[in-house]
Design a protein around this motif. Structure first.
Motif, PDB file in Angstrom:
ATOM      1  N   MET A  29     -51.260 -22.764  22.709  1.00 24.41           N
ATOM      2  CA  MET A  29     -52.055 -22.682  23.566  1.00 24.41           C
ATOM      3  C   MET A  29     -52.150 -21.031  24.195  1.00 24.41           C
ATOM      4  O   MET A  29     -52.902 -20.875  25.422  1.00 24.41           O
ATOM      5  N   GLY A  30     -51.836 -20.599  23.631  1.00 25.15           N
ATOM      6  CA  GLY A  30     -51.795 -19.076  24.021  1.00 25.15           C
ATOM      7  C   GLY A  30     -51.133 -17.543  22.619  1.00 25.15           C
ATOM      8  O   GLY A  30     -51.230 -18.245  21.063  1.00 25.15           O
ATOM      9  N   THR A  31     -51.948 -16.580  22.627  1.00 19.84           N
ATOM     10  CA  THR A  31     -52.078 -15.990  21.786  1.00 19.84           C
ATOM     11  C   THR A  31     -51.053 -14.245  21.617  1.00 19.84           C
ATOM     12  O   THR A  31     -50.958 -13.863  21.171  1.00 19.84           O
ATOM     13  N   ASN A  32     -50.622 -13.968  23.170  1.00 20.76           N
ATOM     14  CA  ASN A  32     -49.895 -13.083  23.734  1.00 20.76           C
ATOM     15  C   ASN A  32     -48.353 -14.040  23.693  1.00 20.76           C
ATOM     16  O   ASN A  32     -48.063 -14.275  24.423  1.00 20.76           O
ATOM     17  N   ILE A  33     -47.239 -14.332  23.257  1.00 29.68           N
ATOM     18  CA  ILE A  33     -45.808 -15.158  23.504  1.00 29.68           C
ATOM     19  C   ILE A  33     -45.052 -13.567  22.942  1.00 29.68           C
ATOM     20  O   ILE A  33     -45.045 -14.308  21.635  1.00 29.68           O
ATOM     21  N   VAL A  34     -44.840 -13.697  24.220  1.00 28.65           N
ATOM     22  CA  VAL A  34     -43.231 -12.261  24.203  1.00 28.65           C
ATOM     23  C   VAL A  34     -41.950 -12.851  24.663  1.00 28.65           C
ATOM     24  O   VAL A  34     -42.241 -13.729  25.835  1.00 28.65           O
ATOM     25  N   HIS A  35     -40.948 -13.545  23.819  1.00 29.99           N
ATOM     26  CA  HIS A  35     -39.642 -13.753  24.090  1.00 29.99           C
ATOM     27  C   HIS A  35     -38.952 -12.300  24.619  1.00 29.99           C
ATOM     28  O   HIS A  35     -38.637 -11.515  24.678  1.00 29.99           O
ATOM     29  N   GLN A  36     -39.140 -12.922  26.320  1.00 33.08           N
ATOM     30  CA  GLN A  36     -38.396 -11.140  26.775  1.00 33.08           C
ATOM     31  C   GLN A  36     -36.908 -11.023  27.399  1.00 33.08           C
ATOM     32  O   GLN A  36     -36.560 -10.412  28.325  1.00 33.08           O
ATOM     33  N   GLY A  37     -36.186 -12.154  26.995  1.00 32.47           N
ATOM     34  CA  GLY A  37     -34.652 -12.535  26.937  1.00 32.47           C
ATOM     35  C   GLY A  37     -34.118 -13.329  28.127  1.00 32.47           C
ATOM     36  O   GLY A  37     -34.698 -14.122  27.614  1.00 32.47           O
TER      37      GLY A  37
END
Length: 288
Positions: free
Chosen positions: A156-164
């Motif tokens: 679904m996405g290209t910018n996937i970041v685990h924020q905590g």
């Protein structure tokens, strides 16, 4: 664990595209929506319709929710017919709704009590990002659950970041919405100024859309403002909801947000005028 059975709840402007990408990637997709007709296209493509949230939860390894408001999130998660009561131990639930950070933390705690993983993973990119599978996905929750969900997120996405930790995905989305809120005012003022000065706004965008003023809102919603296209990629009423959550969270932290205050007041004015189901770019009408 190999997660092949994915349940998707909420098939609105963005949810339909998001569920479609998961289906196209080869997952077995089960769908539920209050209005069944919105699921027809996905069912034609091979998705399986479920008659209730409970049925979907009981037959899915991973359940994704993309609904409208925090109250809707609570409704599908909590209670005898909700996700947490009907999912098997070891399941993973991902709320991709833009919702309240405090609620996200509560649902994570509730999930732990039932051996169910819960992630808050709101997105940015609107209908364009959903259609193009280029969403930014902001994720809160445990690292193990994040890595488990990553193959699904990548559809679904290209910018996937685990924020905590749990709730941090929603806090990140609030930061995103705060940045957009003031930017939308600036884009409206900029295009209105260009028109008042006798310039061709589309030609102006060719210059300022590539310079220091460039932004997603300017380059994607600016042309829609110029063309009078109010079709929703993101509803005004949902943006007002998001800004209300952000204002409440900021107030609880003792923070002043004058730009957000102004943007929210202007968008509420649009909503009061009956424009809640128009796209956020319709704010331009207040300036033109």
């Amino acid at each position: 664990m190999t997660d092949k059975n994915i349940g998707f709840i909420g098939l609105g402007v963005m949810g339909q595209s998001m569920a479609g990408h998961i289906l196209a990637a080869g997952f077995n997709v089960r769908v539920y929506n209050r209005t069944k007709q919105k699921a027809d296209a996905l069912v034609d493509q091979g998705a399986v319709w479920c008659d209730s949230v409970a049925d979907l939860a009981a037959s899915s390894d991973v359940i994704i929710t993309m609904v409208g408001y925090p109250a809707d999130v609570e409704e599908v998660f909590i209670g005898p017919d909700g996700i947490l009561e009907n999912s098997a131990a070891g399941s993973l639930v991902i709320d991709m709704t833009t919702s309240d950070p405090a609620l996200a933390e509560k649902l994570w705690q509730d999930g732990r009590q039932n051996d169910i993983g819960v992630l808050d993973a709101p997105v940015s990119g609107g209908d364009i990002g959903a259609r193009n599978a280029s969403l930014s996905i902001m994720v809160g929750g445990s690292p193990d659950d994040f890595h488990r969900a990553l193959p699904i997120f990548k559809t679904m996405g290209t910018n996937i970041v685990h924020q905590g930790k749990a709730g941090n995905g929603q806090h990140t989305k609030m930061a995103n919405q705060i940045a957009i809120a003031s930017t939308m005012i600036s884009v409206c003022e900029s295009i209105s100024y260009a028109k008042r000065a006798g310039l061709d706004p589309e030609t102006v965008l060719k210059s300022i859309g590539k310079g220091a003023a460039a932004s997603w809102s300017l380059n994607n919603l600016g042309p829609k403002m110029i063309q009078g296209d109010d079709a929703p990629g993101f509803f005004i009423r949902h943006f007002v909801k998001d800004m209300g959550i952000a204002l409440s969270a900021a107030e609880s932290m003792g923070m002043k947000t004058p730009g957000l205050d102004l943007a929210c007041s202007l968008y509420k004015q649009m909503e009061d005028q009956g424009a809640g189901l128009k796209g956020t770019q319709a704010l331009f009408h207040l300036f033109s």
